[in-house]
Design a protein around this motif. Structure first.
Motif, PDB file in Angstrom:
ATOM      1  N   ILE A 297       0.821  -1.207   0.000  1.00 17.24           N
ATOM      2  CA  ILE A 297       0.000   0.000   0.000  1.00 17.24           C
ATOM      3  C   ILE A 297       0.857   1.260   0.000  1.00 17.24           C
ATOM      4  CG2 ILE A 297      -1.630   1.348   1.384  1.00 17.24           C
ATOM      5  CD1 ILE A 297      -2.888  -1.329   2.221  1.00 17.24           C
ATOM      6  N   ARG A 298       1.920   1.256   0.794  1.00 15.87           N
ATOM      7  CA  ARG A 298       2.729   2.466   0.912  1.00 15.87           C
ATOM      8  C   ARG A 298       3.578   2.747  -0.320  1.00 15.87           C
ATOM      9  NH1 ARG A 298       5.424   2.508   6.976  1.00 15.87           N
ATOM     10  NH2 ARG A 298       3.549   3.127   8.145  1.00 15.87           N
ATOM     11  N   GLU A 299       4.175   1.720  -0.909  1.00 21.51           N
ATOM     12  CA  GLU A 299       5.190   1.981  -1.924  1.00 21.51           C
ATOM     13  C   GLU A 299       5.094   1.096  -3.158  1.00 21.51           C
ATOM     14  OE1 GLU A 299       8.301   4.181  -3.424  1.00 21.51           O
ATOM     15  OE2 GLU A 299       7.129   4.487  -1.600  1.00 21.51           O
ATOM     16  N   ILE A 300       5.047  -0.211  -2.981  1.00 20.90           N
ATOM     17  CA  ILE A 300       5.240  -1.105  -4.122  1.00 20.90           C
ATOM     18  C   ILE A 300       4.107  -0.990  -5.132  1.00 20.90           C
ATOM     19  CG2 ILE A 300       5.511  -3.507  -4.828  1.00 20.90           C
ATOM     20  CD1 ILE A 300       6.825  -4.059  -2.151  1.00 20.90           C
ATOM     21  N   ALA A 301       2.867  -1.130  -4.669  1.00 27.25           N
ATOM     22  CA  ALA A 301       1.727  -1.101  -5.599  1.00 27.25           C
ATOM     23  C   ALA A 301       1.591   0.244  -6.316  1.00 27.25           C
ATOM     24  CB  ALA A 301       0.437  -1.451  -4.858  1.00 27.25           C
ATOM     25  N   PRO A 302       1.687   1.400  -5.628  1.00 26.80           N
ATOM     26  CA  PRO A 302       1.572   2.674  -6.358  1.00 26.80           C
ATOM     27  C   PRO A 302       2.647   2.859  -7.430  1.00 26.80           C
ATOM     28  CG  PRO A 302       1.277   3.040  -4.010  1.00 26.80           C
ATOM     29  CD  PRO A 302       1.719   1.620  -4.158  1.00 26.80           C
ATOM     30  N   VAL A 303       3.892   2.562  -7.087  1.00 25.76           N
ATOM     31  CA  VAL A 303       4.981   2.808  -8.030  1.00 25.76           C
ATOM     32  C   VAL A 303       4.932   1.829  -9.200  1.00 25.76           C
ATOM     33  CG1 VAL A 303       7.490   2.811  -8.320  1.00 25.76           C
ATOM     34  CG2 VAL A 303       6.478   3.861  -6.294  1.00 25.76           C
ATOM     35  N   ILE A 304       4.779   0.538  -8.915  1.00 22.67           N
ATOM     36  CA  ILE A 304       4.757  -0.452  -9.993  1.00 22.67           C
ATOM     37  C   ILE A 304       3.553  -0.241 -10.903  1.00 22.67           C
ATOM     38  CG2 ILE A 304       4.616  -2.904 -10.521  1.00 22.67           C
ATOM     39  CD1 ILE A 304       7.290  -2.023  -9.392  1.00 22.67           C
ATOM     40  N   THR A 305       2.381   0.048 -10.313  1.00 23.49           N
ATOM     41  CA  THR A 305       1.196   0.302 -11.131  1.00 23.49           C
ATOM     42  C   THR A 305       1.378   1.540 -11.996  1.00 23.49           C
ATOM     43  OG1 THR A 305      -0.210  -0.681  -9.415  1.00 23.49           O
ATOM     44  CG2 THR A 305      -1.288   0.685 -11.062  1.00 23.49           C
TER      45      THR A 305
ATOM     46  N   PHE B   3      -3.492   7.319   3.049  1.00 20.78           N
ATOM     47  CA  PHE B   3      -3.752   8.655   2.512  1.00 20.78           C
ATOM     48  C   PHE B   3      -2.593   9.216   1.678  1.00 20.78           C
ATOM     49  CE2 PHE B   3      -3.791  13.319   3.047  1.00 20.78           C
ATOM     50  CZ  PHE B   3      -4.978  13.595   2.392  1.00 20.78           C
ATOM     51  N   PRO B   4      -1.344   9.258   2.190  1.00 19.92           N
ATOM     52  CA  PRO B   4      -0.262   9.794   1.345  1.00 19.92           C
ATOM     53  C   PRO B   4      -0.028   8.971   0.088  1.00 19.92           C
ATOM     54  CG  PRO B   4       0.417   9.659   3.653  1.00 19.92           C
ATOM     55  CD  PRO B   4      -0.861   8.881   3.529  1.00 19.92           C
TER      56      PRO B   4
ATOM     57  N   ALA C  48       7.457  12.766  -2.503  1.00 24.52           N
ATOM     58  CA  ALA C  48       6.327  12.394  -1.652  1.00 24.52           C
ATOM     59  C   ALA C  48       6.807  11.713  -0.372  1.00 24.52           C
ATOM     60  CB  ALA C  48       5.372  11.464  -2.409  1.00 24.52           C
ATOM     61  N   VAL C  49       7.826  10.869  -0.488  1.00 28.31           N
ATOM     62  CA  VAL C  49       8.355  10.191   0.703  1.00 28.31           C
ATOM     63  C   VAL C  49       8.983  11.204   1.655  1.00 28.31           C
ATOM     64  CG1 VAL C  49      10.156   8.621   1.490  1.00 28.31           C
ATOM     65  CG2 VAL C  49       8.716   7.976  -0.436  1.00 28.31           C
ATOM     66  N   GLN C  50       9.706  12.176   1.100  1.00 30.12           N
ATOM     67  CA  GLN C  50      10.324  13.188   1.955  1.00 30.12           C
ATOM     68  C   GLN C  50       9.282  14.059   2.647  1.00 30.12           C
ATOM     69  OE1 GLN C  50      13.589  13.420   2.619  1.00 30.12           O
ATOM     70  NE2 GLN C  50      13.979  11.643   1.313  1.00 30.12           N
ATOM     71  N   ILE C  51       8.238  14.456   1.907  1.00 28.69           N
ATOM     72  CA  ILE C  51       7.185  15.284   2.498  1.00 28.69           C
ATOM     73  C   ILE C  51       6.413  14.509   3.561  1.00 28.69           C
ATOM     74  CG2 ILE C  51       5.015  16.475   2.007  1.00 28.69           C
ATOM     75  CD1 ILE C  51       6.196  17.159  -0.757  1.00 28.69           C
ATOM     76  N   THR C  52       6.104  13.245   3.266  1.00 27.90           N
ATOM     77  CA  THR C  52       5.378  12.419   4.236  1.00 27.90           C
ATOM     78  C   THR C  52       6.200  12.233   5.508  1.00 27.90           C
ATOM     79  OG1 THR C  52       4.287  11.230   2.431  1.00 27.90           O
ATOM     80  CG2 THR C  52       4.258  10.185   4.595  1.00 27.90           C
ATOM     81  N   ASP C  53       7.494  11.983   5.359  1.00 27.19           N
ATOM     82  CA  ASP C  53       8.363  11.795   6.526  1.00 27.19           C
ATOM     83  C   ASP C  53       8.500  13.082   7.329  1.00 27.19           C
ATOM     84  OD1 ASP C  53      10.372  10.075   7.994  1.00 27.19           O
ATOM     85  OD2 ASP C  53      11.695  11.689   7.341  1.00 27.19           O
TER      86      ASP C  53
END
Length: 252
Positions: A88-96, A191-192, A244-249
């Motif tokens: 949910i956080r990384e793999i599915a959004p990026v690969i899709t 959400f992010p 997005a990862v930097q802003i979320t962190d």
């Protein structure tokens, strides 16, 4: 070197004007609703088989590969949560998004590029039809809307693939598996990840339309536009994901 920098600044300015025109045209009637729905069908529904297979394999392989390490540390019960959060956080959004960049951005670039080369876009202007609104705005809106939906669909299929992978070497009921998944899943995990997919979809459509709409004369330019759209859209996905990862962190 000077010529290269000049070309970079020129390209940046052209893309900026192309993007600004989108935000202008999207607010001005008439709205091409039928074409927008047709593009949603082409972008979303026709991508489901590829997204389904890819997402299922992602969940299955991630579970099978992670299980031995989790079992070694006695944390096998955490496997459903770990797989779901990773997807949910990384793999599915990026690969899709990368799949959509390869399939959708190249298709848009080739389609609009061929229309530009065969002077169909010029014919639309002569016929008092706004080609930008009809061809570009509808496609960008469709990708912006459908890519997040495809990502959410991939999340579900990937998690189910993880359930199948878990039961290859073990045994767990479907209810127990999804209970473990949702027990450690929070709103800020989802959400992010969903928000950044709207940017993925926007840039996939924008870059595909830009490359096709500005293709040069000659049939070879169609292939160049399609290839350039895939490369640029894929690169933009990685850049957006990094930001997005930097802003979320930073804020969450």
């Amino acid at each position: 070197m000077i010529v290269g920098l000049k070309n970079i600044f020129s390209e940046t300015g052209t893309i900026s004007l192309f993007t600004a025109r989108f935000f202008k045209e999207v607010l001005i009637p008439p709205f091409q609703i039928n074409e927008f729905l047709r593009q949603c069908y082409a972008v979303g529904y026709k991508s489901l088989p590829l997204i389904s297979i890819t997402a299922f394999i992602m969940g299955l392989v991630l579970t099978i590969q992670s299980r031995p390490t989790m079992a070694k540390f006695g944390a096998e019960t955490w496997l459903p949560s770990m797989v779901s959060l990773s997807l949910i956080r990384e793999i599915a959004p990026v690969i899709t998004a990368l799949i959509c960049a390869g399939k959708i951005a190249s298709g848009i670039g080739a389609e609009l590029g061929s229309m530009k080369v065969t002077e169909q876009i010029d014919a639309m202007e002569v016929s008092a039809v706004n080609p930008y609104k009809y061809l570009v705005v509808t496609r960008i809106l469709a990708t912006t809307l459908m890519v997040p939906i495809l990502v959410l669909y991939a999340d579900c299929i990937g998690i189910f693939g993880g359930y199948i992978g878990y039961n290859i070497h073990g045994s767990i009921s479907l209810y127990r598996y999804f209970s473990d998944v949702f027990e450690n899943l929070e709103f800020m995990d989802v959400f992010p990840a969903v928000i950044k997919t709207f940017f993925f979809g926007f840039f996939i459509g924008l870059i595909g339309c830009y490359k096709g709409f500005n293709a040069s004369n000659g049939t070879a330019s169609v292939g160049i536009a399609a290839n350039s759209a895939v490369v640029s859209a894929s690169l933009s996905i990685f850049i957006i994901d990094m930001l997005a990862v930097q802003i979320t962190d930073l804020f969450f």
